[in-house]
Design a protein around this motif. Structure first.
Motif, mmCIF file in Angstrom:
data_model
loop_
_atom_site.group_PDB
_atom_site.id
_atom_site.type_symbol
_atom_site.label_atom_id
_atom_site.label_comp_id
_atom_site.label_asym_id
_atom_site.label_seq_id
_atom_site.Cartn_x
_atom_site.Cartn_y
_atom_site.Cartn_z
ATOM 1 N N GLY A 13 -44.050 -13.728 -11.988
ATOM 2 C CA GLY A 13 -43.121 -13.861 -13.103
ATOM 3 C C GLY A 13 -43.586 -13.198 -14.375
ATOM 4 O O GLY A 13 -42.969 -13.373 -15.425
ATOM 5 N N ARG A 14 -44.658 -12.418 -14.287
ATOM 6 C CA ARG A 14 -45.152 -11.698 -15.481
ATOM 7 C C ARG A 14 -45.789 -10.382 -15.030
ATOM 8 O O ARG A 14 -46.204 -10.258 -13.871
ATOM 9 C CB ARG A 14 -46.166 -12.548 -16.248
ATOM 10 C CG ARG A 14 -47.426 -12.874 -15.478
ATOM 11 C CD ARG A 14 -48.248 -13.928 -16.181
ATOM 12 N NE ARG A 14 -47.559 -15.212 -16.190
ATOM 13 C CZ ARG A 14 -48.002 -16.283 -16.835
ATOM 14 N NH1 ARG A 14 -49.105 -16.219 -17.562
ATOM 15 N NH2 ARG A 14 -47.335 -17.417 -16.770
ATOM 16 N N PRO A 15 -45.862 -9.402 -15.927
ATOM 17 C CA PRO A 15 -46.438 -8.110 -15.536
ATOM 18 C C PRO A 15 -47.872 -8.263 -15.042
ATOM 19 O O PRO A 15 -48.633 -9.118 -15.527
ATOM 20 C CB PRO A 15 -46.379 -7.292 -16.823
ATOM 21 C CG PRO A 15 -45.286 -7.926 -17.632
ATOM 22 C CD PRO A 15 -45.351 -9.389 -17.315
ATOM 23 N N ALA A 16 -48.233 -7.448 -14.071
ATOM 24 C CA ALA A 16 -49.611 -7.451 -13.582
ATOM 25 C C ALA A 16 -50.560 -7.056 -14.713
ATOM 26 O O ALA A 16 -50.226 -6.222 -15.560
ATOM 27 C CB ALA A 16 -49.746 -6.485 -12.414
ATOM 28 N N ARG A 17 -51.733 -7.642 -14.714
ATOM 29 C CA ARG A 17 -52.716 -7.337 -15.748
ATOM 30 C C ARG A 17 -53.233 -5.912 -15.572
ATOM 31 O O ARG A 17 -53.461 -5.438 -14.467
ATOM 32 C CB ARG A 17 -53.905 -8.308 -15.678
ATOM 33 C CG ARG A 17 -53.573 -9.738 -16.037
ATOM 34 C CD ARG A 17 -54.839 -10.555 -16.177
ATOM 35 N NE ARG A 17 -55.515 -10.267 -17.439
ATOM 36 C CZ ARG A 17 -56.825 -10.398 -17.629
ATOM 37 N NH1 ARG A 17 -57.618 -10.744 -16.639
ATOM 38 N NH2 ARG A 17 -57.350 -10.129 -18.800
ATOM 39 N N PRO A 67 -50.598 -2.565 -12.376
ATOM 40 C CA PRO A 67 -49.401 -1.990 -12.986
ATOM 41 C C PRO A 67 -49.432 -0.478 -13.171
ATOM 42 O O PRO A 67 -48.459 0.100 -13.651
ATOM 43 C CB PRO A 67 -49.356 -2.685 -14.344
ATOM 44 C CG PRO A 67 -50.800 -2.892 -14.689
ATOM 45 C CD PRO A 67 -51.483 -3.197 -13.380
ATOM 46 N N GLU A 68 -50.546 0.181 -12.814
ATOM 47 C CA GLU A 68 -50.649 1.614 -13.092
ATOM 48 C C GLU A 68 -51.597 2.282 -12.108
ATOM 49 O O GLU A 68 -52.475 1.638 -11.528
ATOM 50 C CB GLU A 68 -51.171 1.839 -14.519
ATOM 51 C CG GLU A 68 -52.537 1.201 -14.754
ATOM 52 C CD GLU A 68 -52.956 1.214 -16.203
ATOM 53 O OE1 GLU A 68 -52.472 2.082 -16.947
ATOM 54 O OE2 GLU A 68 -53.778 0.358 -16.580
ATOM 55 N N SER A 69 -51.376 3.571 -11.908
ATOM 56 C CA SER A 69 -52.265 4.372 -11.076
ATOM 57 C C SER A 69 -53.343 4.992 -11.955
ATOM 58 O O SER A 69 -53.043 5.587 -12.999
ATOM 59 C CB SER A 69 -51.478 5.474 -10.364
ATOM 60 O OG SER A 69 -52.345 6.322 -9.637
ATOM 61 N N LEU A 70 -54.596 4.843 -11.526
ATOM 62 C CA LEU A 70 -55.729 5.405 -12.255
ATOM 63 C C LEU A 70 -56.661 6.056 -11.255
ATOM 64 O O LEU A 70 -56.952 5.480 -10.200
ATOM 65 C CB LEU A 70 -56.501 4.312 -13.004
ATOM 66 C CG LEU A 70 -55.798 3.574 -14.141
ATOM 67 C CD1 LEU A 70 -56.624 2.358 -14.553
ATOM 68 C CD2 LEU A 70 -55.605 4.498 -15.330
ATOM 69 N N GLY A 87 -43.770 -3.522 -7.576
ATOM 70 C CA GLY A 87 -43.438 -4.601 -8.502
ATOM 71 C C GLY A 87 -43.645 -5.968 -7.896
ATOM 72 O O GLY A 87 -43.178 -6.979 -8.446
ATOM 73 N N GLU A 88 -44.366 -6.024 -6.758
ATOM 74 C CA GLU A 88 -44.487 -7.287 -6.028
ATOM 75 C C GLU A 88 -45.302 -8.338 -6.781
ATOM 76 O O GLU A 88 -45.012 -9.532 -6.688
ATOM 77 C CB GLU A 88 -45.112 -7.031 -4.656
ATOM 78 C CG GLU A 88 -44.337 -6.054 -3.785
ATOM 79 C CD GLU A 88 -43.100 -6.677 -3.170
ATOM 80 O OE1 GLU A 88 -43.141 -7.046 -1.996
ATOM 81 O OE2 GLU A 88 -42.080 -6.797 -3.889
ATOM 82 N N THR A 89 -46.319 -7.906 -7.503
ATOM 83 C CA THR A 89 -47.131 -8.872 -8.246
ATOM 84 C C THR A 89 -46.284 -9.566 -9.307
ATOM 85 O O THR A 89 -46.291 -10.805 -9.423
ATOM 86 C CB THR A 89 -48.331 -8.168 -8.897
ATOM 87 O OG1 THR A 89 -49.071 -7.460 -7.898
ATOM 88 C CG2 THR A 89 -49.239 -9.170 -9.598
#
Length: 279
Positions: free
Chosen positions: A260-264, A191-194, A253-255
């Motif tokens: 059906g829920r935000p990526a971990r 869900p984020e770039s790190l 947003g494919e995951t």
């Protein structure tokens, strides 16, 4: 429906086999060494070496769908055997590296690219899962954490969007069990770039283990990983990190679309696996 899950010694395959079984779906777990698998009670195991066509007929008997790892050496024989067995749908664990313009020759992407081409040329329905970096890749730094040494990074500011392997398994579950999602390609990310240095900091916080990042040269890093990483793969990784140094990674947003829920988050993965990074 009976699904053959290949590569069940891996984190994605083993998680998917458990999810299918828990959901009441028929599943057969496959590995070169099925006697070494740790499976939920009631999940049968079968020998299947993706480089050995002699193992294919028994593994595929009665199977409707397959979760497949990208091993190109036996792919044509595997697809022939799958067709003969009546398989209708194959979900491939590919890689986002195939999206690079040099995918056919890129040492990281080439095997995935070759299997994708074989699948899309076959009459079987193919769904392609293309995750980027796995969160579990962070285990490469665990020894440095446990020994109190710095984490050596050749490009500490290279961006990534690591995805939890459990999310990949959940995405695979979705496409195996919902025909509306089948026959497409999905670029899966966290869900984020790190940056690599930021991932190390997240692990330090989760484990309570102080650690520093040390920037090292390409050659020094290659020498350190030489016993574990083939030179062509090391060069491919270095080239990728150099190209993404200082740049944010793509986040799709494919995951969430599939599960059906935000990526971990990587922080959630780090908290769950913090013990591996403590002395």
């Amino acid at each position: 429906m009976l699904t053959l899950v290949t590569g069940c010694r891996g984190r994605v395959g083993s998680a998917l086999a458990a999810l299918l079984h828990a959901g009441g779906h028929g599943v057969r777990a496959a590995s070169r060494n099925p006697d070494q698998l740790s499976l939920p009670p009631g999940v049968p195991a079968v020998a299947c070496d993706l480089g050995d066509p002699a193992t294919f007929p028994a593994a595929l008997a009665g199977v409707d769908s397959v979760f497949l790892y990208a091993e190109p050496s036996g792919i044509d024989a595997f697809l022939d055997a799958a067709g003969a067995a009546g398989v209708r749908h194959i979900v491939l664990l590919s890689s986002s590296a195939v999206l690079a313009p040099d995918a056919a020759s890129n040492p990281i992407a080439a095997s995935h690219h070759a299997v994708e081409r074989a699948l899309t040329a076959s009459p079987l329905t193919a769904t392609l899962l293309r995750p980027g970096a796995f969160a579990g890749n962070a285990y490469q730094w665990s020894q440095a954490f446990r020994s109190g040494r710095p984490v050596d990074l050749p490009y500490p500011h290279s961006g990534g969007s690591p995805i939890d392997e459990t999310d990949i398994a959940k995405a695979a579950l979705a496409v195996l069990t919902d025909e509306r999602l089948q026959g497409a390609a999905y670029h899966l990310t966290g869900p984020e770039s790190l940056t690599a240095a930021e991932q190390v900091a997240v692990l330090a916080s989760a484990s309570g283990t102080p650690v520093t990042v040390r920037t090292v040269s390409r050659d020094a890093w290659k020498q350190a990983v030489a016993p574990f990483v083939p030179e062509e793969i090391a060069e491919g990784l270095l080239s990728y990190w150099a190209a993404t140094d200082g740049l944010p990674a793509e986040v799709t947003g494919e995951t969430e679309k599939l599960t059906g829920r935000p990526a971990r988050t990587f922080a959630a993965w780090a908290a769950e696996n913090a013990a591996a990074f403590r002395p």
